[in-house]
Design a protein around this motif. Structure first.
Motif, short mmCIF file in Angstrom:
data_model
loop_
_atom_site.label_atom_id
_atom_site.label_comp_id
_atom_site.label_asym_id
_atom_site.label_seq_id
_atom_site.Cartn_x
_atom_site.Cartn_y
_atom_site.Cartn_z
N ALA A 267 129.71 39.92 45.39
CA ALA A 267 129.75 38.63 44.70
C ALA A 267 131.06 37.89 44.90
O ALA A 267 131.22 36.77 44.40
N ALA A 268 132.01 38.49 45.64
CA ALA A 268 133.36 37.92 45.75
C ALA A 268 133.55 37.16 47.05
O ALA A 268 132.86 37.40 48.04
N LYS A 269 134.52 36.26 47.03
CA LYS A 269 135.02 35.60 48.24
C LYS A 269 136.39 36.18 48.50
O LYS A 269 137.34 35.93 47.76
N VAL A 270 136.51 36.97 49.58
CA VAL A 270 137.74 37.70 49.86
C VAL A 270 138.58 36.89 50.86
O VAL A 270 138.04 36.36 51.83
N TYR A 302 123.90 50.24 59.20
CA TYR A 302 123.79 50.94 57.93
C TYR A 302 125.14 50.92 57.22
O TYR A 302 126.18 50.76 57.85
N GLY A 303 125.12 51.07 55.90
CA GLY A 303 126.36 51.16 55.13
C GLY A 303 127.09 49.86 54.93
O GLY A 303 128.27 49.86 54.60
N GLY A 304 126.39 48.72 55.09
CA GLY A 304 127.05 47.43 55.01
C GLY A 304 126.83 46.72 53.68
O GLY A 304 125.86 46.97 52.96
N VAL A 305 127.75 45.83 53.35
CA VAL A 305 127.63 44.93 52.21
C VAL A 305 128.29 43.61 52.62
O VAL A 305 129.27 43.62 53.36
N ARG A 306 127.76 42.49 52.15
CA ARG A 306 128.28 41.18 52.55
C ARG A 306 128.86 40.46 51.35
O ARG A 306 128.19 40.26 50.34
N SER A 307 130.12 40.06 51.48
CA SER A 307 130.76 39.24 50.45
C SER A 307 130.36 37.79 50.66
O SER A 307 129.75 37.43 51.67
#
Length: 744
Positions: A267-270, A302-307
């Motif tokens: 949920a963040a903008k890094v 695999y193992g990914g998440v998107r900000s």
């Protein structure tokens, strides 16, 4: 916690001492902190002794915070009782912040966490007087051997304070005049902005050496990113209101963003060029140990998440591929808890279904470490399971190069859900073949490309966990057509191969592909065509140091807790206990890929027969591994005991293959070991150190179809079994001990 991580005191943090003491899976000299234990003296810094999985944690010091907050819980105005979240072993190294609940009237004492009361002294080391402690006015104290000493005392010298203020005013005026006269002095100052939006909207003096942005946008995790003057061409640079560009400063130590959970990162903008993140939970803070992620250039398999940002690792923006992060394994391997796994089984109705989490961790490890370049499995990785019981509701496939590693047969339990499919294996070792993995059944009316829409396709491309030999299966006669497959090798280099189609059969390419990006044909197909891969050998896929448990539930004949038709080269089971219910505990057959061996060592198996109370229709261990030399070592075969109906009819059932068995014990099993190899070509068996037990009719049974001189036995002891060897080819039963080698 940020200060703790920044000071290099170890990335391990636990809310209580019990959680720390239960986690010994770390090497000696690992450091960790306990920060929220109900017993204040337990909070502090710890160091690990002993190898991973053994040893203990010892407290070596206090938490690194400099101020301890005291909460008033009772007492009187002159005898104050407080609690604090820690009891420092070096109290003189801390400052103490307290807000009195009442004003003192004379000498005062302080009790902290139930310890003996000690005096409170003024800043001049004298007893407190009326007004030294004022209700609801915070005071800061230092501990001095035998008392707490106020940093500032009340009542104050008003005249002295006024004179100090006047002196400070004059000094500030002189400093301001000096700064105005020399604009270069601004180079030693820094502007701080709460968000990147505020920084971009400000007019920042051009002489500044740097600025600091606390977070990218409101609500994001703290970043504390430093920016220095730059240009529009610099990655991650932004222009402020005055038109000047500022770029991230990479000259200092790496900066990491800290997030309460993986969901919070999503949920963040890094900020740009901030390429490492630490999550303190999966769905919520504290639901798993902290883990790290790193920015990548595109969506990981695999193992990914998107900000929510779209930054690449180099700081540039890419709306298609930016914003992706991938899990970074720890030194012991892939922690399955970072994928949402929870060892919370008490009963099936409340437990988490961990199938997806475990499969995701296995897929990630197989893709990133197992067999990508070397189909022989020269690489490999561990998926590490924690202590505790976890529920699995559907089948899990363990890919080549992946070891699923628990904390011991009494520590890690994988419980099969009672509604698990009665016709499915719980675990499969090795990726199954799939003739429609690349292209589902389809036809072409003219030359052109087939649609890549198979079971393993994503976005018109197939990316295998490890390289595969592609098979094209034609329903009609396509022998006059040429098919061309395009993709990459296991080393990532381009690969293209053409082959004539089959006549109502499949044809297999000579080269192995790691990815497939196109499948074309030079004319119309006679009928439907599918494209995929056949069965192939799998290497080094193994279950180790764990327990599998199934309730007393009937299953289809041939269904197993662990099944494979291709695992070899250290693949198999080691230090595993299996309660199979009505299933085979292990069923190893066929052995695709040629001659090799597998591992079946330190294994305990039990099954209970079916629910109607008759004998099990599935042997505990069934072996039909043709062409492989297979050692079977340290095996315990157990039935439910004479008081429970439905004892397993067969312990180990050998259908074919070359087996060397050693140190095998059985109890309450009608036929402990049954050998069915029909001919010498199908295999032979060598057994030594076999010990029977109560409730066993035949310790070793050799079928009538087995060739003579194919079974070698040594050191076989019935130990309560009725018959030592039932030699059906010779129509002979052997009783008593067999000490020397005997060939049957």
């Amino acid at each position: 916690m940020e200060s703790l991580l920044g000071a290099g005191a170890g990335g391990l943090a636990y809310t209580n001492l019990a959680a720390l003491n239960s986690d010994l899976a770390h090497p000696a000299n690992t450091t960790a902190s306990v920060y929220n234990d109900a017993t204040p003296a337990n909070n502090g810094l710890y160091v690990k002794s002993g190898a991973s999985g053994t040893g203990s944690w010892s407290r070596m010091g206090d938490l690194l915070n400099g101020i301890v907050r005291l909460t008033v819980t009772g007492g009187t105005a002159n005898a104050i009782v407080t609690t604090s979240p820690e009891t420092p072993s070096a109290p003189g190294a801390k400052l103490y912040l307290m807000t009195p609940g009442a004003s003192c009237s004379g000498a005062s004492t302080l009790t902290v966490n139930g310890a003996a009361a000690v005096p409170i002294k003024t800043a001049l080391a004298s007893d407190t007087v009326v007004g030294s402690l004022v209700a609801n006015s915070p005071v800061l104290m230092a501990f001095q051997v035998d008392h707490y000493q106020l940093m500032v005392s009340l009542p104050v010298d008003a005249t002295g304070v006024l004179n100090d203020a006047l002196d400070a005013r004059d000094a500030a005026a002189a400093s301001a005049a000096s700064a105005t006269a020399s604009a270069s002095a601004l180079g030693n100052q820094a502007y701080t902005f709460d968000t990147g939006t505020q920084a971009a909207g400000a007019t920042i003096p051009t002489a500044l050496a740097n600025i600091r942005v606390i977070r990218e946008q409101a609500g994001d995790a703290l970043a504390n990113q430093v920016y220095v003057p730059g240009t529009a061409a610099d990655p991650g640079a932004f222009a402020e209101a005055g038109g000047h560009y500022w770029k991230p400063d990479l000259s200092g130590p790496p900066v990491r963003s800290l997030f309460g959970s993986r969901a919070a990162l999503a949920a963040a903008k890094v900020p740009p060029l901030l390429n490492a993140a630490v999550c303190f939970g999966y769905a919520a803070a504290g639901d798993c140990p902290p883990f790290m992620l790193t920015r990548v250039t595109s969506q990981p398999a695999y193992g990914g998440v998107r900000s929510t940002d779209r930054y690449l690792p180099n700081g540039s923006t890419d709306n298609t591929n930016g914003g992706w992060w991938v899990y970074v394994p720890g030194p012991d391997g892939t922690d399955v808890r970072a994928f949402g796994y929870k060892a919370d089984w008490v009963d099936d109705t409340t437990a988490t279904d961990n199938t997806s989490a475990l499969q995701a961790a296995v897929n990630f490890t197989g893709k990133n470490f197992g067999g990508g370049f070397d189909v022989g499995g020269g690489n490999g990785g561990d998926v590490v399971l924690p202590t505790g019981a976890a529920m699995i509701a559907s089948q899990v496939i363990v890919h080549s190069g992946v070891r699923v590693l628990g904390k011991g047969t009494m520590g890690t339990v994988l419980k099969m859900k009672d509604t698990f499919s009665t016709s499915s294996h719980m675990f499969i070792l090795g990726t199954p073949g799939d003739l429609a993995a690349v292209c589902a059944s389809q036809s072409r009316a003219s030359s052109g490309n087939l649609v890549i829409n198979g079971t393993e396709a994503a976005g018109g491309v197939v990316s295998f966990l490890s390289k595969r030999y592609i098979t094209i299966t034609s329903a009609g006669n396509d022998s006059g057509r040429t098919f061309t497959v395009t993709g990459t090798t296991g080393f990532g280099t381009p690969l293209s191969e053409s082959i004539a189609g089959g006549n109502a059969t499949g044809v297999t390419l000579n080269n192995a592909f790691l990815t497939v990006t196109q499948v074309s044909v030079n004319g119309a197909t006679a009928a439907n065509v599918t494209v995929g891969h056949k069965e192939a050998a799998a290497f080094a896929c193994r279950l180790e140091q764990l327990q599998l448990f199934s309730s007393l539930i009937n299953a289809t004949s041939g269904t197993a807790m662990v099944y494979t038709n291709k695992a070899q080269h250290t693949a198999g089971l080691k230090n595993v206990k299996i309660f199979g219910g009505n299933r085979h505990c292990a069923f190893f057959e066929i052995g695709y890929g040629g001659a090799s061996y597998f591992t079946l060592e330190d294994v305990e198996t039990f099954n209970h027969g079916n629910t109607s109370g008759v004998g099990s229709n599935n042997s505990q261990i069934k072996l039909a591994y043709g062409g492989l030399l297979s050692p079977i070592k340290n095996i315990v075969l157990g039935g439910p005991g004479p008081a429970i109906a439905g004892s397993s009819a067969i312990g180990i059932e050998i259908m074919s293959g070359f087996f060397a068995g050693e140190n095998i014990h059985s109890e309450h099993i009608s036929n402990a070991i049954v050998i069915r190899n029909p001919t010498l070509f199908d295999g032979c068996v060598n057994m030594r150190n076999v010990l029977g037990g109560a409730g066993t009719d035949y310790l070793i049974s050799i079928d009538s179809s087995v060739d003579n001189n194919t079974v070698l036995l040594e050191s076989v002891y019935p130990n309560g079994a009725t018959v030592t060897v039932r030699d059906q080819p010779a129509s002979n039963n052997v009783t008593g001990n067999i000490v020397a080698q005997v060939l049957f």
